[in-house]
Design an enzyme around this catalytic site. Structure first.
Site, mmCIF file in Angstrom:
data_model
loop_
_atom_site.group_PDB
_atom_site.id
_atom_site.type_symbol
_atom_site.label_atom_id
_atom_site.label_comp_id
_atom_site.label_asym_id
_atom_site.label_seq_id
_atom_site.Cartn_x
_atom_site.Cartn_y
_atom_site.Cartn_z
ATOM 1 N N LYS A 112 40.124 39.293 37.303
ATOM 2 C CA LYS A 112 39.371 38.028 37.314
ATOM 3 C C LYS A 112 39.724 37.100 36.150
ATOM 4 C CE LYS A 112 35.798 38.985 40.489
ATOM 5 N NZ LYS A 112 35.670 40.446 40.599
ATOM 6 N N GLU A 168 29.009 31.671 38.858
ATOM 7 C CA GLU A 168 28.133 32.609 39.556
ATOM 8 C C GLU A 168 28.716 33.998 39.351
ATOM 9 O OE1 GLU A 168 30.715 31.205 40.983
ATOM 10 O OE2 GLU A 168 31.656 33.020 41.785
ATOM 11 N N SER A 187 42.911 46.587 41.228
ATOM 12 C CA SER A 187 42.239 45.363 40.767
ATOM 13 C C SER A 187 41.410 45.526 39.500
ATOM 14 C CB SER A 187 41.380 44.785 41.881
ATOM 15 O OG SER A 187 40.429 45.726 42.336
HETATM 16 C C1 LIG Z 1 35.394 41.105 41.781
HETATM 17 C C2 LIG Z 1 36.272 42.246 42.046
HETATM 18 C C3 LIG Z 1 36.852 42.451 43.311
HETATM 19 C C4 LIG Z 1 36.563 41.590 44.505
HETATM 20 O O1 LIG Z 1 36.896 40.246 44.344
HETATM 21 P P1 LIG Z 1 38.170 39.602 45.061
HETATM 22 O O2 LIG Z 1 37.987 38.141 44.857
HETATM 23 O O3 LIG Z 1 38.127 40.004 46.494
HETATM 24 O O4 LIG Z 1 39.374 40.127 44.383
HETATM 25 C C5 LIG Z 1 37.732 43.513 43.473
HETATM 26 N N1 LIG Z 1 37.998 44.363 42.457
HETATM 27 C C6 LIG Z 1 37.453 44.205 41.236
HETATM 28 C C7 LIG Z 1 37.791 45.183 40.166
HETATM 29 C C8 LIG Z 1 36.566 43.148 40.988
HETATM 30 O O5 LIG Z 1 36.030 43.005 39.772
#
Ligand SMILES: *Cc1c(COP(=O)(O)O)cnc(C)c1O
Length: 403
Positions: A95, A117, A383
């Site tokens: 993010k 948000e 992610s």
């Molecule tokens: C917020 C988040 C997501 C989901 O958000 P996307 O916009 O779909 O990427 C996925 N993995 C992690 C670790 C997150 O913090």
């Protein structure tokens, strides 16, 4: 570079991906969104912007993140698996790529106040971090229920100097926090920039966020060239909440049909149980938070409450780019249940010594079903890290079943 374009899957001038996207916003929000739309591409293309963006990604965020060959995982699934380590970014997830980009944009627009948000609090923490770095005021809207569920992230935001405001309406979760942030922006149009945390919202947000996150696939290409002597994998897997980590990991492969793109949604307790967040399986086209997309809705168009064990995937829609990738068949959309994700998260921890976020564990769980061949290359976008999810992992006692 983040200004690269894609033939068929890039946004149109009016902000559409196929029939999805656009800017369905109240008139009061129009001046803000229209101003942003008219300047964002020029600002992002400025050499001084690119230079500041990439140098912060390198020295502050810690990019490029490694593309790690997961040997034990590969041996187990009998294919070649690489993990793109977004969990190693500062603040522990992808993010921050977007919040760094948007804060630089906000500074160039002369904004002094930032709103955001957040659901699980990951985007709130990434925004509070970028604001502290730039010395800008930060207000984060968060559902009252989420504030209770995600206390450590609330405390992190406060430690970073942000004000966390509870959203008391509706289910008191992410979609209500989004509504409150939009209301704030209408009231404070001149000094405030709204940093949206995924590839959702009115145009130009989905495109802007995709461009900032596209650094992920830009790096994958260079890293595969070095490690495998090729420029593209056979598969890219990513989990989808709103879809920003997936959009970033897919972006530079969109026009290469040899690369299979697999988006993994949260099936919750099961797609047909009434407790699910599998948007493409359950949803229909409609308007959510300013764009035409797929969303979970009742017969008369009311948003259905989503459910997932993972707060970051607990969203009733997907970004319009994903709606288009789904409708056009360019990407495959699959879903993984809470239990399958829990098992996959524990399995990666024990196999590779990496504790993944529960969101990410959904993408990892799909490796069970992928059926990739021995010589094929699979990239899983890791992610985020799972520290925030330890309690949930510990409370669910399931182990991975024997093959
Ligand atoms: C917020 C988040 C997501 C989901 O958000 P996307 O916009 O779909 O990427 C996925 N993995 C992690 C670790 C997150 O913090």
């Amino acid at each position: 570079m983040i200004t690269a374009t894609s033939q068929n899957f890039n946004v149109s001038d009016l902000g559409y991906y196929g029939q999805f996207g656009g800017a369905y916003i109240p008139e009061m929000l129009y001046p803000n969104v229209e101003h942003l739309r008219s300047v964002y591409l020029d600002i992002i293309a400025e050499p001084s912007f690119q230079e500041e963006f990439y140098s912060l990604l390198r020295d502050y965020v810690g990019r490029p993140t490694p593309l790690y060959y997961a040997k034990r995982l590969s041996d187990f699934y009998k294919t070649k698996i690489y993990l793109k380590r977004e969990d190693l970014n500062h603040t522990g997830a992808h993010k921050i790529n977007n919040t760094i980009g948007q804060i630089l944009l906000a500074k160039r627009l002369g904004k002094t106040r930032i709103i955001a948000e957040t659901g699980a609090g990951q985007h709130g923490v990434a925004t509070a971090t970028a604001c502290a770095l730039m010395g800008l005021e930060c207000v984060v809207y968060m559902g009252a229920v989420d504030i209770e569920r995600q206390k450590p992230n609330v405390e992190r935001m406060q430690m970073l100097g942000a004000k966390v405001v509870p959203a008391m309406s509706g289910s008191q979760t992410l979609k209500d926090a989004t509504n409150e942030a939009m209301r704030d922006w209408i009231t404070n149009p001149t000094d405030t920039h709204y940093i949206i945390g995924s590839v959702v919202g009115p145009h130009p947000y989905p495109d802007m966020v995709t461009r900032f996150q596209s650094v992920i696939s830009e790096e994958i290409i260079a890293q595969l060239r070095e490690k495998e002597g090729c420029e593209a994998p056979d598969y890219v897997l990513a989990c989808v909440g709103g879809g920003s980590n997936a959009a970033g990991a897919f972006y530079h492969f969109l026009d290469n049909n040899d690369v299979q793109l697999i988006a993994v949604e949260a099936g919750g307790k099961g797609v047909n149980t009434g407790f699910s967040a599998a948007t493409t399986a359950l949803g229909k086209p409609g308007v959510l938070h300013g764009s035409m997309t797929y969303l979970m809705q009742t017969q008369d168009g009311q948003v259905v409450e989503p459910f997932s064990i993972s707060a970051g995937l607990d969203y009733p829609g997907i970004g319009p780019i994903h709606a288009h990738l789904f409708a056009s068949g360019r990407a495959r959309f699959e879903s993984i249940t809470d239990d399958e994700a829990m098992i996959a998260g524990k399995f990666l921890s024990r196999t590779e010594g990496i504790i993944p976020a529960l969101e990410t564990a959904h993408a990892l769980a799909y490796l069970e079903k992928l059926g990739a061949k021995q010589h094929e290359i699979v990239v899983v976008n890791l992610s985020g890290r799972g520290d925030k999810d330890l309690q949930t992992y510990i409370e669910g006692a399931q182990e991975r079943p024997h093959h």
